[in-house]
Design a protein around this motif. Sequence first.
Motif, PDB file in Angstrom:
ATOM      1  N   VAL A 199      -7.691  10.265  -4.762  1.00  0.00           N
ATOM      2  CA  VAL A 199      -8.301   9.973  -6.059  1.00  0.00           C
ATOM      3  C   VAL A 199      -7.584  10.698  -7.193  1.00  0.00           C
ATOM      4  CG1 VAL A 199     -10.430  10.132  -7.405  1.00  0.00           C
ATOM      5  CG2 VAL A 199     -10.530   9.572  -4.972  1.00  0.00           C
ATOM      6  N   GLY A 200      -7.308  11.994  -7.009  1.00  0.00           N
ATOM      7  CA  GLY A 200      -6.763  12.782  -8.098  1.00  0.00           C
ATOM      8  C   GLY A 200      -5.289  12.564  -8.331  1.00  0.00           C
ATOM      9  N   TYR A 201      -4.497  12.479  -7.269  1.00  0.00           N
ATOM     10  CA  TYR A 201      -3.054  12.326  -7.425  1.00  0.00           C
ATOM     11  C   TYR A 201      -2.647  10.866  -7.607  1.00  0.00           C
ATOM     12  CZ  TYR A 201      -2.560  17.192  -5.946  1.00  0.00           C
ATOM     13  OH  TYR A 201      -2.641  18.558  -5.867  1.00  0.00           O
ATOM     14  N   ALA A 202      -3.054  10.013  -6.665  1.00  0.00           N
ATOM     15  CA  ALA A 202      -2.626   8.616  -6.700  1.00  0.00           C
ATOM     16  C   ALA A 202      -3.538   7.729  -7.533  1.00  0.00           C
ATOM     17  CB  ALA A 202      -2.538   8.068  -5.278  1.00  0.00           C
ATOM     18  N   GLY A 203      -4.730   8.222  -7.921  1.00  0.00           N
ATOM     19  CA  GLY A 203      -5.624   7.436  -8.760  1.00  0.00           C
ATOM     20  C   GLY A 203      -6.276   6.272  -8.049  1.00  0.00           C
ATOM     21  N   LEU A 204      -6.494   6.378  -6.734  1.00  0.00           N
ATOM     22  CA  LEU A 204      -7.105   5.311  -5.947  1.00  0.00           C
ATOM     23  C   LEU A 204      -8.572   5.660  -5.697  1.00  0.00           C
ATOM     24  CD1 LEU A 204      -4.219   4.949  -3.334  1.00  0.00           C
ATOM     25  CD2 LEU A 204      -4.539   3.616  -5.422  1.00  0.00           C
TER      26      LEU A 204
ATOM     27  N   TRP B 274       3.119   9.663  -7.285  1.00  0.00           N
ATOM     28  CA  TRP B 274       1.662   9.484  -7.330  1.00  0.00           C
ATOM     29  C   TRP B 274       1.134   9.566  -8.754  1.00  0.00           C
ATOM     30  CZ3 TRP B 274       0.572  13.277  -2.702  1.00  0.00           C
ATOM     31  CH2 TRP B 274       0.760  12.577  -1.505  1.00  0.00           C
ATOM     32  N   VAL B 275       1.610  10.532  -9.519  1.00  0.00           N
ATOM     33  CA  VAL B 275       1.141  10.674 -10.899  1.00  0.00           C
ATOM     34  C   VAL B 275       1.543   9.457 -11.724  1.00  0.00           C
ATOM     35  CG1 VAL B 275       1.374  12.033 -13.002  1.00  0.00           C
ATOM     36  CG2 VAL B 275       1.115  13.181 -10.810  1.00  0.00           C
TER      37      VAL B 275
ATOM     38  N   GLU C  23      -1.122   6.973 -13.620  1.00  0.00           N
ATOM     39  CA  GLU C  23      -1.129   6.758 -15.067  1.00  0.00           C
ATOM     40  C   GLU C  23      -0.935   5.295 -15.427  1.00  0.00           C
ATOM     41  OE1 GLU C  23      -1.917   9.132 -17.235  1.00  0.00           O
ATOM     42  OE2 GLU C  23      -2.276  10.273 -15.407  1.00  0.00           O
ATOM     43  N   ASP C  24       0.035   4.627 -14.809  1.00  0.00           N
ATOM     44  CA  ASP C  24       0.283   3.213 -15.098  1.00  0.00           C
ATOM     45  C   ASP C  24       1.087   2.638 -13.945  1.00  0.00           C
ATOM     46  OD1 ASP C  24       1.085   0.699 -16.072  1.00  0.00           O
ATOM     47  OD2 ASP C  24       0.952   1.398 -18.145  1.00  0.00           O
TER      48      ASP C  24
END
Length: 410
Positions: free
Chosen positions: A100-105, A245-246, A250-251
């Motif tokens: 969740v935090g690094y890859a935003g999944l 991952w970041v 982000e986009d």
Amino acid sequence: MSMTEGPRVLPDGREEQAVDAFEAARAKRSNGPFAQLRDRWNNLPRPVQWAWLLIVVAIAYALPYLNFFPLTTAPGNDWALACFSMAVYALIAIGLNVVVGYAGLLDLGYVAFFAVGSYTAAMLTSPDSPFVKIPYLWTIPVAIAVTMTFGIILGVPTLRLRGDYLAIVTLGFGEIVRILATIIPAMKGQVGFQNVGHPPGENADGIPIFSNSNGVPWYWLTITVIIVILLLVGNLERSRVGRAWVAIREDEDAAEIMGVPTFKYKVWAFAIGAGVGGLSGALFAGQVGFVNNQKFDVQTSILFLAAVVLGGAGNKVGAMLGGAIVAYIPLRFTVIADYKYLIFGIALVLIMIFRSQGLFPARQKLLAYGRHAYRRVAEAAKGRPGTPTAATPVVDQGSLDGDGAKGGAR
């Protein structure tokens, strides 16, 4: 701006105004006690930082013996066992933070990996299981491998989805695992598995060192595992994988256009996060000594996600502290334990209103070379150059000194 152009140069007068705005924003943010403490920490030499970290680690190992008011959870709950629960939740939050935090999944079914790790340890050590029996310590790498395999199996067909669609799929996966544990006879449903194995060793009186009622050795084992996982995750965070991952978080479209193989790195994030979840599940099963299908519901999965959001998504230390807080509060205040979901729900609403990045937000400086870029821009701002040059790019303040993960040089 095309790929062949240099950094965009501000016209006369605008650069000085941008520098003034940067210094004013930085001074405003540094007024808080946490910001001042953070700046002082970042200015310390690396050996001094490691010396302080060793002190923190020593305090962490001594935590089961700090059994005094107002810290203790006694008499309602055993303090050493409460420390173990806090450590397990912290480990779970570190693993979920990768996803969740690094890859935003957005993963709403992370409890499924926790369940797979628990059932792996139980089915390979419990006398109630018909499967082959192996020593408990061997079940830990097996649980990691099995849950990583499940993470890849889930991730390959579903990680092309995004946002709410991915959240619904992962939520369904968590429920599928719980239902399978109910209807498959070998997994014994509510009856479950008793006398799950534990690490070897006995005291002089013949009582096992890692007994279910003695939380101290289990806590020490989990803390040791957490330190190892933090070192590994920290190296990943500062590597090409962490930067990918970041970028995906982000986009994702922009990252893919720039050549980042987004699908591969998302599967990696799912697999690594699943492995940490399976590891925590195996430790949990060994300490409790009993595993059935009642411990892995949707509410528990949401509680895991709340721990990451509360602590600060994208910050491994913040997620770890968020997990410890989520486990500690119901054990410390047993009167309100039945209302923990309501309490944490209200807390998350307040967090989103007043501190949307969490209690300990992620910092762009944690990425590779981020600290050096921050200091370079700060020194340039302090020097106040009179003439704009091509060496002075426009830098997004949020990426250098703002709240977390929204940063980047423009």
